[in-house]
Design a protein around this motif. Structure first.
Motif, PDB file in Angstrom:
ATOM      1  N   GLU A   7      12.055  47.289  63.128  1.00 44.46           N
ATOM      2  CA  GLU A   7      13.011  46.185  63.060  1.00 44.46           C
ATOM      3  C   GLU A   7      13.081  45.440  64.384  1.00 44.46           C
ATOM      4  OE1 GLU A   7      16.875  47.262  61.635  1.00 44.46           O
ATOM      5  OE2 GLU A   7      16.047  48.400  59.956  1.00 44.46           O
ATOM      6  N   LEU A   8      13.058  46.168  65.465  1.00 42.05           N
ATOM      7  CA  LEU A   8      13.084  45.547  66.787  1.00 42.05           C
ATOM      8  C   LEU A   8      11.843  44.681  67.005  1.00 42.05           C
ATOM      9  CD1 LEU A   8      14.486  45.239  69.491  1.00 42.05           C
ATOM     10  CD2 LEU A   8      13.291  47.296  70.272  1.00 42.05           C
ATOM     11  N   ALA A   9      10.711  45.131  66.558  1.00 42.69           N
ATOM     12  CA  ALA A   9       9.478  44.345  66.687  1.00 42.69           C
ATOM     13  C   ALA A   9       9.593  43.041  65.897  1.00 42.69           C
ATOM     14  CB  ALA A   9       8.281  45.164  66.214  1.00 42.69           C
ATOM     15  N   VAL A  10      10.185  43.108  64.703  1.00 44.24           N
ATOM     16  CA  VAL A  10      10.371  41.913  63.889  1.00 44.24           C
ATOM     17  C   VAL A  10      11.318  40.947  64.584  1.00 44.24           C
ATOM     18  CG1 VAL A  10      11.328  41.049  61.720  1.00 44.24           C
ATOM     19  CG2 VAL A  10       9.836  43.053  61.705  1.00 44.24           C
ATOM     20  N   VAL A  11      12.403  41.466  65.131  1.00 41.73           N
ATOM     21  CA  VAL A  11      13.373  40.624  65.826  1.00 41.73           C
ATOM     22  C   VAL A  11      12.716  39.948  67.026  1.00 41.73           C
ATOM     23  CG1 VAL A  11      15.484  40.685  67.202  1.00 41.73           C
ATOM     24  CG2 VAL A  11      15.391  41.891  65.026  1.00 41.73           C
ATOM     25  N   GLU A  12      11.906  40.674  67.772  1.00 41.49           N
ATOM     26  CA  GLU A  12      11.221  40.090  68.926  1.00 41.49           C
ATOM     27  C   GLU A  12      10.306  38.940  68.501  1.00 41.49           C
ATOM     28  OE1 GLU A  12       9.343  43.487  70.682  1.00 41.49           O
ATOM     29  OE2 GLU A  12      11.013  43.810  72.070  1.00 41.49           O
ATOM     30  N   ARG A  13       9.589  39.112  67.403  1.00 45.09           N
ATOM     31  CA  ARG A  13       8.710  38.034  66.921  1.00 45.09           C
ATOM     32  C   ARG A  13       9.505  36.814  66.497  1.00 45.09           C
ATOM     33  NH1 ARG A  13       4.877  41.625  63.200  1.00 45.09           N
ATOM     34  NH2 ARG A  13       6.914  42.491  62.893  1.00 45.09           N
ATOM     35  N   VAL A  14      10.640  37.038  65.835  1.00 45.07           N
ATOM     36  CA  VAL A  14      11.486  35.925  65.409  1.00 45.07           C
ATOM     37  C   VAL A  14      12.021  35.182  66.630  1.00 45.07           C
ATOM     38  CG1 VAL A  14      13.661  35.323  64.284  1.00 45.07           C
ATOM     39  CG2 VAL A  14      12.083  36.920  63.177  1.00 45.07           C
ATOM     40  N   LEU A  15      12.475  35.916  67.630  1.00 44.10           N
ATOM     41  CA  LEU A  15      12.988  35.288  68.848  1.00 44.10           C
ATOM     42  C   LEU A  15      11.898  34.482  69.565  1.00 44.10           C
ATOM     43  CD1 LEU A  15      15.350  38.013  70.326  1.00 44.10           C
ATOM     44  CD2 LEU A  15      15.983  35.783  69.425  1.00 44.10           C
ATOM     45  N   GLU A  16      10.702  35.018  69.637  1.00 47.35           N
ATOM     46  CA  GLU A  16       9.601  34.283  70.267  1.00 47.35           C
ATOM     47  C   GLU A  16       9.305  32.994  69.511  1.00 47.35           C
ATOM     48  OE1 GLU A  16       6.243  36.880  70.564  1.00 47.35           O
ATOM     49  OE2 GLU A  16       7.253  38.233  71.962  1.00 47.35           O
ATOM     50  N   ARG A  17       9.294  33.076  68.194  1.00 49.72           N
ATOM     51  CA  ARG A  17       9.024  31.906  67.373  1.00 49.72           C
ATOM     52  C   ARG A  17      10.119  30.849  67.560  1.00 49.72           C
ATOM     53  NH1 ARG A  17       8.899  33.743  61.861  1.00 49.72           N
ATOM     54  NH2 ARG A  17       7.394  35.205  62.695  1.00 49.72           N
ATOM     55  N   MET A  18      11.380  31.306  67.570  1.00 52.66           N
ATOM     56  CA  MET A  18      12.490  30.368  67.745  1.00 52.66           C
ATOM     57  C   MET A  18      12.466  29.747  69.141  1.00 52.66           C
ATOM     58  SD  MET A  18      15.596  32.341  65.804  1.00 52.66           S
ATOM     59  CE  MET A  18      16.795  31.132  66.284  1.00 52.66           C
ATOM     60  N   ALA A  19      12.135  30.519  70.153  1.00 51.98           N
ATOM     61  CA  ALA A  19      12.053  29.988  71.514  1.00 51.98           C
ATOM     62  C   ALA A  19      10.963  28.927  71.598  1.00 51.98           C
ATOM     63  CB  ALA A  19      11.790  31.111  72.496  1.00 51.98           C
ATOM     64  N   GLY A  20       9.853  29.162  70.927  1.00 48.17           N
ATOM     65  CA  GLY A  20       8.775  28.170  70.902  1.00 48.17           C
ATOM     66  C   GLY A  20       9.203  26.886  70.209  1.00 48.17           C
ATOM     67  N   GLN A  21       9.927  27.014  69.116  1.00 44.28           N
ATOM     68  CA  GLN A  21      10.408  25.839  68.403  1.00 44.28           C
ATOM     69  C   GLN A  21      11.402  25.058  69.246  1.00 44.28           C
ATOM     70  OE1 GLN A  21      11.998  27.450  64.779  1.00 44.28           O
ATOM     71  NE2 GLN A  21      10.021  27.478  63.744  1.00 44.28           N
TER      72      GLN A  21
END
Length: 121
Positions: A7-21
């Motif tokens: 779950e933490l890995a998924v959250v990290e990917r979502v945060l990276e994607r949102m930061a990029g956007q």
């Protein structure tokens, strides 16, 4: 524990994607003046090559002049003393701080990590 790690890995990917956007949106953001009675108004323009300091209101010009006269970076209280604000009363100093923040946001001033202010070259 594995489930939490996944779950933490998924959250990290979502945060990276949102930061990029968000970074992409900020880069493409156009400076839009405010609207007053249907007209475009920007009292304090962004600092650009064609925009002179003469276009700023006189109180903002005094603030920039005070910072230019300073020997180095200064705090808002020191600027207030130069421009004639009663710095002993917090409610008198806050409008000056607001103007300083506005000038920093528009690119006319630079705020150092320790909170002191200086003009841009």
């Amino acid at each position: 524990m594995r489930a939490e790690r996944d779950e933490l890995a998924v959250v990290e990917r979502v945060l990276e994607r949102m930061a990029g956007q968000l970074a992409g949106e900020r880069a493409s953001a156009v400076r839009v003046p405010g609207q007053v009675a249907g007209r475009a108004v920007m009292l304090i323009p962004h600092r650009e090559p064609g925009v002179e300091e003469d276009s700023l209101p006189w109180d903002y010009q005094r603030i920039i002049a005070a910072l230019r006269q300073a020997a180095g970076p200064v705090m808002a209280r020191e600027v207030g003393e130069v421009v004639g604000v009663d710095v002993s009363v917090r409610s008198k100093l806050e409008p000056l701080r607001s103007k300083l923040v506005r000038l920093v946001d528009r690119g006319s001033l630079r705020k150092l990590p320790d909170g002191r202010l200086t003009t841009r070259l």
